[in-house]
Write a protein that holds these residues in place. Structure first.
Motif, short mmCIF file in Angstrom:
data_model
loop_
_atom_site.label_atom_id
_atom_site.label_comp_id
_atom_site.label_asym_id
_atom_site.label_seq_id
_atom_site.Cartn_x
_atom_site.Cartn_y
_atom_site.Cartn_z
N ASP A 293 39.88 19.80 29.22
CA ASP A 293 38.45 19.56 28.95
C ASP A 293 37.59 19.55 30.20
O ASP A 293 36.38 19.35 30.10
CB ASP A 293 38.26 18.24 28.17
N ASP A 294 38.19 19.77 31.39
CA ASP A 294 37.34 19.62 32.58
C ASP A 294 37.68 20.58 33.72
O ASP A 294 36.78 21.03 34.41
CB ASP A 294 37.43 18.18 33.10
N ILE A 295 38.97 20.86 33.91
CA ILE A 295 39.36 21.65 35.10
C ILE A 295 40.37 22.71 34.68
O ILE A 295 41.27 22.45 33.88
CB ILE A 295 39.96 20.74 36.19
N ALA A 296 40.20 23.91 35.22
CA ALA A 296 41.16 25.00 34.98
C ALA A 296 41.54 25.62 36.30
O ALA A 296 40.69 25.84 37.17
CB ALA A 296 40.53 26.06 34.06
N TRP A 297 42.82 25.89 36.47
CA TRP A 297 43.30 26.68 37.61
C TRP A 297 43.73 28.04 37.05
O TRP A 297 44.60 28.11 36.18
CB TRP A 297 44.48 25.98 38.29
N LEU A 298 43.07 29.09 37.57
CA LEU A 298 43.29 30.43 37.02
C LEU A 298 43.99 31.31 38.04
O LEU A 298 43.50 31.47 39.17
CB LEU A 298 41.93 31.05 36.66
N HIS A 299 45.09 31.88 37.62
CA HIS A 299 45.89 32.73 38.52
C HIS A 299 46.03 34.13 37.95
O HIS A 299 46.34 34.27 36.76
CB HIS A 299 47.30 32.15 38.67
N PRO A 300 45.86 35.16 38.78
CA PRO A 300 46.13 36.51 38.27
C PRO A 300 47.63 36.66 37.99
O PRO A 300 48.45 36.30 38.84
CB PRO A 300 45.69 37.43 39.40
N GLY A 301 47.95 37.13 36.80
CA GLY A 301 49.37 37.31 36.44
C GLY A 301 49.83 38.72 36.76
O GLY A 301 49.03 39.60 37.06
N ALA A 302 51.14 38.93 36.62
CA ALA A 302 51.72 40.25 36.90
C ALA A 302 51.14 41.29 35.94
O ALA A 302 51.10 42.48 36.26
CB ALA A 302 53.24 40.17 36.76
N ASP A 303 50.66 40.85 34.77
CA ASP A 303 50.11 41.79 33.79
C ASP A 303 48.63 42.07 34.02
O ASP A 303 47.98 42.73 33.21
CB ASP A 303 50.32 41.25 32.36
N GLY A 304 48.05 41.53 35.10
CA GLY A 304 46.64 41.79 35.42
C GLY A 304 45.69 40.80 34.77
O GLY A 304 44.50 40.77 35.12
N ARG A 305 46.20 40.00 33.82
CA ARG A 305 45.32 39.02 33.19
C ARG A 305 45.22 37.75 34.04
O ARG A 305 46.07 37.52 34.92
CB ARG A 305 45.84 38.66 31.79
N LEU A 306 44.20 36.93 33.77
CA LEU A 306 44.13 35.62 34.42
C LEU A 306 44.82 34.61 33.52
O LEU A 306 44.54 34.53 32.32
CB LEU A 306 42.67 35.19 34.62
#
Ligand code: OXD
Ligand code: MN
Length: 579
Positions: A293-306
Motif C-alpha cells: 500500500d505504500d512502497i514498491a521496489w521495481l526490478h527489470p526481469g530477464a523477460d524485460g518486464r518490471l
C-alpha cells in the motif's frame, strides 16, 4: 502478562558478524544505555514489549472484546510523522542530493547529530532490531538494522518488517559475502523540535534520526531506508525504489494484472490497494489483490518486464476517513492485533476517528475529554500499524521471491480542478514526464499548510535520496532494447465541479478506471489522442463529461508551471525531448 524483555549481554546473544557487533558497541559507547536487547522477533518478545509499555503508559489497552490485541499510543503533541525541514540527505557533493533535498556535509551532520546522541540512552534500553525489507528469501530484498531506544518503535518494526532472527541470519550470511546492511540509529530523545534531525548518509548506507517518536522518522525501515537510501542504491544497481502501492487486478477471464501506483501521502493509496469491487463487478469475477500500500521496489526481469516487491510487511495507514464505505478491507484488517497512534476513543474504549461512523468519541487523541472546540477528535494524521497478512485481500503472490510483473504504472494527485479522471501516456518517456509533472494539494501527512498545490514528482519529493534530475534520467534509462515496460497512466479522483463537490464517487467505483487501464494494456479499450496523452474515448468509461474533459486553454498555465518547476533541477535535467 509477560515480563519486560531481559537485557542480553553482547556478544553471546548478538551477531556473529563483527561489523554489526562493532557498530552496536560503538553506538552503546556513545549513547550509554543501561541495557542492550537484541531483538529476535518472537511472539514472547512482542508480548513482553507490549506488557512493558502498558506498565509505563506508553500504550493504553483498547477494548479487548471488540478489538483483541489492539493498543493505543498517544504521541507527543509536537511530534509529527514527517518534518521535511529537519530531514537531510548528506552526500559528499552537495549537488548529488539535489535541490529536492536539504543537504548537509556528512562530517557536519555526524557532528551535529552525534552531539545529541551523546549519553541519550542513559536509563534506557538500547534495542538492536535486525530487519529485512522484502520477502526474507527474495534476492530483491535488502536488510538493515535499526538501533533504537523506543520499545514502541521495536513493536511497530515487528509489524512493518520481517524483523528478528531470520533477518539477522540473512545479514550475517550476506555480511560474510561482503554485502553491507543499512544502519539506522534512532533515539526518541526529548521530542524537542529544536533538538530533532533525520539525517541520511546514502554513501554510507546509514541513517541517524534523533528526537522523533513515531512515523517515518522513527520506523527507519520505511521512508528512510526503503525510499531515501533504497532509491540511491537502486540507481546504482539499476532498479527503482518508489512511493507506490501494488495491486493485482483479476479480470473475469482469470488473468491478474499487477498495477503500481504513486500518489502523495493521504491521497488514498491504502484504499485503492484494498479496493473491493462493487457488486456488479464482483459478480462478473473482478477481484483486487493487495500486494502493498505504500512502497514498491521495481526490478527489470530477464523477460524485460518490471517485477515488483513490496519491501514492507505491514501497513502504517492513515486512520481518519477509513470506514466501511471507503475501505472495508482496512477495517477488517485492523479489528485485531493493531497498534493505533493518536486516534480518539469511544466511551467503551474503542478506537475512533473522523469519518468512521456517527458515534461521538469520549476522549480525543491527546486523552482529553472530547470537545469539538479543540479540533478533530483524532489527529488528522492518526495511524494504524498492522501486519499485512491480516488484510482479507492480501495477495497469495505478495511473498513471491521474484516479485510480481507490473503491467501498468499509475501516477495521481489530489487536484480539485483541471486534471481529468484518467489519461494514458504516449510512451515511456512521456510517462516519465507525466510522473515528473505530478502535483497534489497538500494533506496532513506532513507539517505545513493543508490544501496548497505542491509539485511532487512521482510522489517522491519528500523521499528521493538524490538529485531529481538524475532520478528522471534513471527512470528514462529503463527504455532500452528488449524492455517490455508497463504502460503509464495518470488519474485524479479529486476533481470538483463548480459547486465544489467531488465529481467522482471514488473508492470501489475506481475499478471502472482500472478496468479501462487494463483494457488499454490488453489492447481492447478505446482512447482518443490529446496533447496531454490518451483520454478514454466517448463511452469507454461510464463517467460524466465534466470529469473526463481536457480543456486546452487551462492546460497552458499548467504546462508553464510544470516547466518552471522542472527548471529548478537545472543542468542535471535530462536533455531528452519530453514532449
Ligand atoms: C506515509 C507517508 O506515511 O507517505 O506513508 O507519509
Ligand atoms: Mn507513504
Amino acid at each position: 502478562m509477560n515480563a519486560r524483555p531481559r537485557p542480553q549481554a553482547m556478544p553471546a546473544a548478538g551477531s556473529r558478524l563483527a561489523a554489526l557487533n562493532d557498530w552496536v558497541a560503538e553506538v552503546a559507547a556513545l549513547t550509554r544505555p543501561d541495557r542492550i536487547h537484541w531483538c529476535d522477533g518472537s511472539d514472547a518478545e512482542y508480548a513482553a514489549l507490549l506488557a512493558g509499555m502498558l506498565d509505563d503508559g506508553t500504550l493504553v489497552a483498547l477494548n479487548q472484546d471488540t478489538h483483541p490485541g489492539c493498543y493505543l499510543h498517544r504521541s507527543h503533541p509536537e511530534d509529527v510523522a514527517r518534518v521535511e525541514h529537519l530531514t537531510f540527505v548528506c552526500t559528499r557533493e552537495r549537488d548529488d542530493a539535489g535541490p529536492n533535498n536539504h543537504w548537509m556535509a556528512p562530517a557536519d551532520a555526524h557532528a551535529q547529530v552525534d552531539a545529541l546522541f551523546d549519553g541519550c540512552m542513559r536509563g534506557r534500553t538500547l534495542y538492536v532490531v535486525p530487519y529485512c525489507m522484502g520477502p526474507i528469501d527474495s534476492p530483491l530484498a535488502r536488510c538493515g538494522v535499526e538501533i533504537t531506544d523506543s520499545p514502541y518503535v521495536v513493536a511497530n518494526m515487528r509489524l512493518m518488517t520481517r524483523m528478528g532472527a531470520d533477518a539477522l541470519a540473512r545479514i550475517e550470511r550476506e555480511g560474510a559475502q561482503g554485502t553491507p546492511f543499512v544502519r539506522g540509529l534512532h533515539s526518541t530523545g526529548e521530542l524537542d523540535p529544536a533538538r530533532r534531525y533525520i539525517m541520511h548518509f546514502p554513501e554510507e548506507l546509514s541513517i541517524k534520526s534523533y528526537g522523533s517518536g513515531y512515523g517515518g522518522n522513527a520506523l527507519l525501515g520505511k521512508k528512510c531506508h526503503a525510499l531515501r537510501i533504497a532509491s540511491w542504491q537502486a540507481r546504482q544497481e539499476g532498479w527503482l525504489a518508489e512511493h507506490m502501492l501494488i495491486l493485482g487486478l483479476e479480470t473475469p477471464h482469470g488473468d491478474t494484472h499487477y498495477i503500481a501506483a504513486a500518489f502523495p501521502s493521504a491521497c488514498g493509496k491504502t484504499n485503492l490497494a484494498m479496493l473491493i469491487p462493487p457488486q456488479a463487478y464482483r459478480e462478473q469475477g473482478w477481484k483486487v489483490w493487495t500486494v502493498g500500500d505504500d512502497i514498491a521496489w521495481l526490478h527489470p526481469g530477464a523477460d524485460g518486464r518490471l517485477w515488483a516487491i513490496n519491501p514492507e510487511a505491514g501497513y502504517f495507514g492513515v486512520a481518519p476517513g477509513t470506514s466501511a464505505k471507503t475501505n472495508p478491507n482496512a477495517l477488517a484488517t485492523i479489528a485485531r492485533d493493531t497498534i493505533f497512534t493518536n486516534v480518539a476513543v469511544t466511551a467503551d474504549n474503542q478506537p475512533w476517528w473522523e469519518g468512521l461512523d456517527e458515534r461521538v468519541p469520549a476522549l480525543d487523541w491527546q486523552g482529553r475529554p472530547y470537545d469539538p472546540a479543540n479540533g478533530p477528535a483524532a489527529h488528522p494524521n492518526a495511524r494504524f500499524t498492522v501486519n499485512a497478512r491480516q488484510c482479507p485481500s492480501w495477495s497469495p503472490h505478495a511473498e513471491d521471491a521474484q516479485g510480481v510483473p507490473i503491467s501498468a504504472i499509475v501516477f495521481g494527485g489530489r487536484r480539485s480542478t483541471l486534471v481529468p479522471l484518467v489519461y494514458e501516456a504516449r510512451d515511456w518517456a512521456h510517462g516519465v514526464f507525466v510522473g515528473a509533472s505530478m502535483a497534489s494539494e497538500t494533506t496532513a501527512a506532513a507539517t505545513g499548510q493543508v490544501g496548497v498545490l505542491r509539485r511532487d514528482p512521482m510522489a517522491m519529493k519528500p523521499f528521493c535520496g538524490y538529485h531529481f534530475g538524475d532520478y528522471f534520467a534513471h527512470w528514462l534509462s529503463f527504455d532500452r532494447p528488449g524492455a517490455r515496460l508497463p504502460t503509464v497512466f495518470h488519474v485524479n479522483w479529486f476533481r470538483k465541479g463548480a459547486d465544489g463537490r467531488f465529481l467522482w464517487p471514488g473508492f470501489g467505483e475506481n475499478i471502472r478506471v482500472l478496468e479501462w487501464i487494463v483494457g488499454r494494456v490488453e489492447g481492447g479499450a478505446q482512447a482518443e489522442d490529446t496533447p496531454i496523452g490518451r483520454l478514454p474515448a466517448a463511452g469507454a468509461i461510464d463517467a460524466s463529461d465534466a470529469i473526463l474533459r481536457y480543456e486546452h486553454a487551462d492546460w497552458i498555465g499548467e504546462q508553464a508551471d510544470v516547466d518552471r518547476a522542472l527548471a529548478e533541477y537545472g543542468e542535471r535535467l535530462p536533455a531528452h525531448a519530453w514532449r
